[in-house]
Write a protein that holds these residues in place. Sequence first.
Motif: not given
Length: 473
Positions: A191-205
């Motif tokens: 399973d692959l999950k990718v969090t990119r761009g500005d969507t990182l700011e909340k969960h991976f600041p």
Amino acid sequence: MTDFATLIEADKGQAARTIQILDVNIFEDWLRNQPDSVRNFVNAYKFVANPESYLILPVVTGQGKADKSEQGDFTVVAGVIDHKKLDPWALAKLGGKLPEGKYRLAGASAKNALFSWLIPQHEFDTYKELPDRQGPSVLLVKGEIAQVDDAVRQAEATALVRDMVNTPAADMGPDKIEEIVEQLAEKHGADLKVTRGDTLEKHFPMIHGVGKAAMREHAPRLIELKWGNANHPKIAVVGKGVTFDSGGLSMKSPAGMLIMKKDMGGAAHAIALAKMIMETKLPVQLHLLVPAVENSVDGHALRPGDVLHSRKGLTVEIGNTDAEGRLVLGDALTLASEEEPEMIFDFATLTGAARVALGPDLPALFCNNDDMAAGLVASGEEEDDPLWRMPLWARYEYRLNSAIADTNNVATGAFAGCITAALFLQKFVPGEISWAHFDTYAWRPASKAGRPKGGEALGLRASWNYLKARYTN
């Protein structure tokens, strides 16, 4: 990628040239029993069976003349440290150097040295055609045949690390790293999950904070791969994926930036280790995490003195934007820890201080579990992929204190830089989880037999053999 599987065959008596394995302790006795023509040839080339030396001997007729047959028949004599037990790099001078053809060893078993026959036959040729390329050198083996699959696997993983690190940042950005992991996921049903761009700011600041300056061209991302049976123990493998490190606003010198394409070397190690785990179907639940960013400069760049929030909830004052790797790892380690794995490995080209202390060949190992640390060091010694354990010296934690945040990302002063970096990472790993941090160089500044200058896997085979022994016995 080199087809390593074709470079070793089962010995079924097929025609092959002989490689006589010698060491300095038996050399004189061997030479004494050779005909005059061989002794004269060996003495003329001053061959004395020193380790990593070899000599091609022409087959001679009774008249003492070289055989002029079309096959160009010859034998090889090769020097090693100990002819009774070859070390893991014993054949590195031979693989890929000998003329095309098939070979078998005399006077030694290739056990534990197959990798060193394979890996020299891989070259990085993406950007230029290399001269004088020849066909493969194939080794025939008997009792060692059971080791071939693992030797091929380790060679493929090492070549992957080397090729990823050698590739310029323009062609090995966060998107390319994602593509490589995606291909592995598809191949192995992960399973692959990718969090990119500005969507990182909340969960991976912190990942977002480091990567936001390159948002338009090289958007930051956290790449996650999950694989394995839910009934098996969980392990997490984390790799620092800074695809180019300018230093940010705390900018490096031109000389300091020259090989900063290698700053994703930790990610390359983590991906290669994950590849081997899945290929062997090691009985674990694997969680691979790669925070992939470029540490660049624009109007959105992280500034010295800024304060970042982290996924863990700690606030981090930025004392130096060139200490970015520990920031992206902090968020990734927090997520890895939330899954409550049995152990976490992280690989990172983290500090110049580790190189000052230990040089380019010896990765610094930090570990919060003595048994695990001892196992990793022993595995490194066995594989000649050495590690050196460094202390998580808690009395240096005060040097990360900040007047305005929970912690600074760098220590005051220049001392113990690799230790304080590891102590920063330790803040994001609960003490009950066994954790090993590899501060590796991922680069070889000068060539050795089988180990060309450029990208290198350092600590990969040690960690793989530790995991293999732990989870298959």
